[in-house]
Design a protein around this motif. Structure first.
Motif, PDB file in Angstrom:
ATOM      1  N   THR A 207     -38.928  27.006 -21.801  1.00 52.15           N
ATOM      2  CA  THR A 207     -37.919  27.963 -21.342  1.00 52.15           C
ATOM      3  C   THR A 207     -37.282  27.468 -20.054  1.00 52.15           C
TER       4      THR A 207
ATOM      5  N   LYS B 121     -35.164  25.297 -17.625  1.00 46.95           N
ATOM      6  CA  LYS B 121     -34.767  23.898 -17.513  1.00 46.95           C
ATOM      7  C   LYS B 121     -35.960  22.956 -17.510  1.00 46.95           C
TER       8      LYS B 121
ATOM      9  N   ASP C  31     -26.243  23.691 -23.245  1.00 46.58           N
ATOM     10  CA  ASP C  31     -26.890  24.749 -22.483  1.00 46.58           C
ATOM     11  C   ASP C  31     -28.395  24.556 -22.600  1.00 46.58           C
TER      12      ASP C  31
ATOM     13  N   SER D 188     -30.844  26.024 -21.430  1.00 48.69           N
ATOM     14  CA  SER D 188     -31.676  27.218 -21.559  1.00 48.69           C
ATOM     15  C   SER D 188     -31.873  27.628 -23.012  1.00 48.69           C
ATOM     16  N   LYS D 189     -31.012  27.126 -23.886  1.00 43.04           N
ATOM     17  CA  LYS D 189     -31.107  27.477 -25.305  1.00 43.04           C
ATOM     18  C   LYS D 189     -31.815  26.406 -26.137  1.00 43.04           C
ATOM     19  N   LEU D 190     -32.260  25.343 -25.494  1.00 41.34           N
ATOM     20  CA  LEU D 190     -32.932  24.281 -26.225  1.00 41.34           C
ATOM     21  C   LEU D 190     -34.330  24.724 -26.639  1.00 41.34           C
ATOM     22  N   ILE D 191     -34.640  24.518 -27.927  1.00 44.34           N
ATOM     23  CA  ILE D 191     -35.961  24.847 -28.440  1.00 44.34           C
ATOM     24  C   ILE D 191     -36.398  23.711 -29.377  1.00 44.34           C
TER      25      ILE D 191
END
Length: 804
Positions: A154, A156, A199, A201-204
């Motif tokens: 979650t 950075k 973005d 913050s949206k990396l999963i």
């Protein structure tokens, strides 16, 4: 039985039995269906979880530099060494070189690869990778392989799952890092930065990043590179690359051609510039050298007032040659004299070498005369002794001549030495005279030679410099791109259609191949065709498998008079066939039928009992004799005590009348039995007694059929003994038990005449069992049980049943 040729020595023609093949395939239908399902399922999962491979091409045309300028271009380039070799083979070698590909890999950072981790396979990402990996190696650690696995956390943060450097795991102080944070390792440092417009913050999910050293990555790419040219257009090249990401292939191919043009330009221009620089330096040096040589030549000639001294030099040289020749001649004569003198002094009354090059005639004459005396003396000594007056006279003459010859040699040596000294003095004077000649002439010759060499070279280098400048200004790209990297976005591998087709072929052919191998290596007889293919001996028929008593395997199914089961019907058919055949009896009376086999457990006793019962049910008077005195089984089948008197008791003389050992069958009045009796110590010897033949002859008059259960042929000799008294031998072969070698052995026995009038019977055939080897007689069970709704043992069957 009529005389019949049982064996045919001619080879049988090989025929394809399509009916058998179709039967085998039909019997294998469930195996084939299961194999097809498994193979197609495997093909589906293989296609689903195999990383696809793409292929794209780029087409280029190599320019021929020679046609752009002049006909002298090739000569110029060869002279300058700038490598004007536009042969397609040479250019293909350059394009596939690891050096060129290393430049491409390093420039495009193609040694770093990104993968999105999946459940079964990892999908490669290229331009769509959310992060960028940068690595800065330490000194002496340029060749580093890195395998990095990360999980996006979650915010950075990035969680490092594993880090492997050169196949060795590396422990990090902290597992969580931020984007852009530098991570130090023993071999260098790296960092991960986010791509633009991402973005974080949206990396999963999880990723795997690999970094190979440039050389290994370049060699891997060159291994996947294909370059072809056509015979009609050898300068046109089609360059293909196989990789796992289509966009990555396009970038590599386009960059490969760009770097190839840059490299060839750099090489050509660097070579030309080096050549021009060399030419400039050499031209300047030649100008200075020519100036110096020309000035020195003029100044030297003027100062010394030189004329042509060629004539004097020639005379001096000729004189020098004459002196050398004279000195060599004198030395030669001295050497010859020394050799003669040495031979003359060491060998008494021996011949002196003559005509070896001595120029003095007197000495040669004396040597010849001396040699003639020696020859005369030797001839006289051959017939007399040293005391002969003639021999003594010759000895005196020889002694005088030896003194004269020695004196002549000494005088000649002294004279030659004086001449040699004189010649040497004159030669030295001539040499000093030659040396005293003005050395200025030699200096003038050197100066003239230098001038003649340097002037043409100076002119040639000036011309080459101008041509090199022209070529430098005319350089262009070596490869012209006709079509940029192109190709289908569908993978070339795996191809679903090809994989499914291959899976289908494998699913069919592998089971068939396995069955074929099993059939090839099968060594046991199963069906009648296995017998008829291997022998010409008559096959009387086949007996289906009989139900056995599980508590007592020896108590197999015994046929009854009213039975309608397949086993009873099969014996009725065999009985009918046996009656229809004309068997030549050896003697008048009943028919003696010997029943035997290759070895134990093939059913000879079982067949003997049921065959006897079948004939007895027909009203024939039958005698069943247990003649297997080695390992009797007849008594066990019939429930007779093994200690009961029998054939062995009679043959051993313990019983006088054969009728004393005959036992009537408990339920069949026409059937009587002579059991084997106790096992004797000498079974073969008892059976060989004349008493047995005499007894059988007497019994012929009392019975219609005499069935003899004898010992196996290939185990003991008793079977051969009984066959001498029997009219015919019924040889039992058990399905899925008897080996092919038994038929071969039987063929040999019949061929050599040890066994006559023989028929075969196949026992224990599972007609109602499907076989991957096919079945006999088109899969029919001869209609056993036809029209009846029951079998023995209270086992009901349906009308449609057959016994395959």
């Amino acid at each position: 039985m009529t005389e019949r040729e049982f064996l045919n020595d001619k080879e049988r023609a090989i025929k394809v039995d399509y009916r058998k093949i179709s039967t085998i395939l039909w019997n294998m239908k469930y195996i084939l269906l299961m194999s097809i399902i498994l193979c197609l399922t495997g093909a589906y999962f293989y296609i689903r979880y195999t990383t696809p491979v793409y292929k794209k091409n780029i087409t280029v045309v190599l320019k021929n530099q020679q046609t752009q300028y002049s006909d002298n271009y090739q000569l110029i380039s060869n002279t300058l060494g700038i490598g004007n070799k536009t042969s397609p083979d040479n250019q293909i070698f350059i394009l596939k070189s690891a050096t060129l590909m290393s430049r491409v890999v390093e420039l495009g950072n193609f040694n770093v690869r990104y993968f999105s981790k999946g459940r079964f396979i990892d999908k490669e990402q290229y331009t769509d990778s959310p992060v960028k990996f940068s690595f800065k190696p330490k000194a002496n650690y340029e060749k580093v392989d890195i395998n990095l696995e990360i999980t996006f956390s979650t915010g950075k943060e990035i969680f490092i799952d594993s880090l492997i450097v050169n196949n060795e795991p590396v422990s990090l102080p902290a597992r969580k890092i931020n984007f852009g944070q530098i991570v130090n390792t023993p071999v260098g440092s790296f960092n991960l930065t986010a791509q633009e417009n991402i973005d974080v913050s949206k990396l999963i999910g999880e990723m795997r990043i690999t970094r190979s050293n440039v050389e290994n990555a370049a060699r891997a790419l060159t291994g996947a590179l294909e370059i072809t040219s056509s015979a009609q257009q050898p300068d046109a090249l089609i360059i293909s690359l196989r990789e796992k990401h289509p966009k990555r292939i396009e970038d590599i191919l386009n960059m490969l051609i760009d770097e190839y043009n840059i490299l060839t330009k750099e090489n050509d221009s660097q070579s030309i510039l080096s050549t021009i620089s060399f030419l400039d330096e050499r031209i300047m040096g030649l100008e200075d050298e020519l100036e110096e040589v020309e000035g020195s030549f003029t100044k030297y000639q003027t100062a010394n007032e030189l004329v042509d001294l060629g004539s004097q030099s020639q005379i001096a040289m000729n004189s020098e040659q004459g002196y050398k020749e004279r000195s060599n001649e004198l030395r030669l004569q001295l050497n010859l004299l020394a050799n003669i003198k040495k031979s003359f002094e060491s060998n008494v009354h021996e011949l002196i070498p003559a005509n070896i090059g001595i120029t003095d005639g007197t000495l040669n004459m004396s040597i010849s005369q001396y040699n003639q005396y020696i020859i005369d003396r030797n001839r006289m000594l051959a017939g007399s002794s040293e005391n002969n007056p003639k021999v003594q006279i010759v000895n005196d003459l020889i002694a005088t001549l030896r003194k004269n010859i020695k004196q002549s040699i000494d005088n000649l040596e002294a004279g030659y030495k004086l001449q040699l000294q004189s010649t040497t003095r004159q030669q030295n004077l001539n040499q000093r005279e030659l040396i005293a000649m003005p050395s200025k002439q030699l200096a003038l010759t050197r100066m003239s030679r230098l001038q003649q060499v340097k002037e043409p070279l100076y002119t040639l280098l000036q011309q080459k410099r101008e041509e090199a400048l022209l070529m430098l200004s005319s350089l262009s790209n070596q490869a012209y791109v006709v079509d940029k990297a192109f190709g289908s976005d569908f993978p070339i591998y795996p191809k679903g259609g090809d994989i499914y087709m291959l899976a289908l072929i494998v699913s069919i052919f592998v089971p068939v191949f396995i069955v074929l191998i099993m059939n090839i290596f099968r060594d046991k007889i199963i069906f009648e065709k296995d017998i008829t293919d291997r022998t010409d001996i008559l096959l009387l028929g086949a007996i289906p498998s009989a139900l056995k008593n599980r508590k007592s395997p020896m108590k197999a199914h015994i046929i009854t008079a009213t039975g309608r089961d397949p086993l009873t019907e099969s014996f009725r058919m065999l009985r009918t066939k046996l009656e229809n055949f004309t068997i030549n009896k050896k003697k008048q009376g009943g028919l003696i039928l010997q029943i035997s086999s290759s070895g134990p457990w093939e059913g000879k006793s079982f067949v003997s009992i049921n065959m006897s019962l079948s004939l007895a049910y027909l009203g024939k008077k039958v005698l069943l004799i247990g003649a297997d005195l080695h390992k009797p089984a007849l008594s066990k089948y019939l429930g007779i005590d093994s200690k009961e008197k029998g054939l062995s008791t009679y043959l051993a003389g313990m019983v006088d009348d054969i009728h004393q050992v005959i036992i009537p069958h408990e339920s069949t009045p026409n059937l009587e039995i002579i059991p084997a009796g106790p096992i004797p110590l000498n079974p073969s010897e008892l059976l060989s007694l004349p008493l047995l033949e005499k007894t059988l002859d007497e019994l012929r008059n009392e019975y219609d059929y005499i069935i003899i259960d004898s010992a196996p042929f290939l185990v003991v000799s008793s079977g051969f003994i009984i066959s001498k008294y029997a009219d015919c031998t019924l040889y039992i072969v058990r399905s899925d038990y008897t080996k092919f070698s038994a038929i071969d052995a039987l063929n040999s026995i019949v061929k050599e005449g040890s066994l006559q009038s023989v028929m075969l019977l196949l026992n224990a055939v599972s007609f109602n069992k499907k076989s991957i080897y096919g079945v006999s007689r088109s899969g029919q069970a001869y209609g056993y049980g036809y029209g009846y709704g029951y079998v023995e043992h209270n086992k009901k069957i349906k009308n449609k049943n057959n016994y395959n």
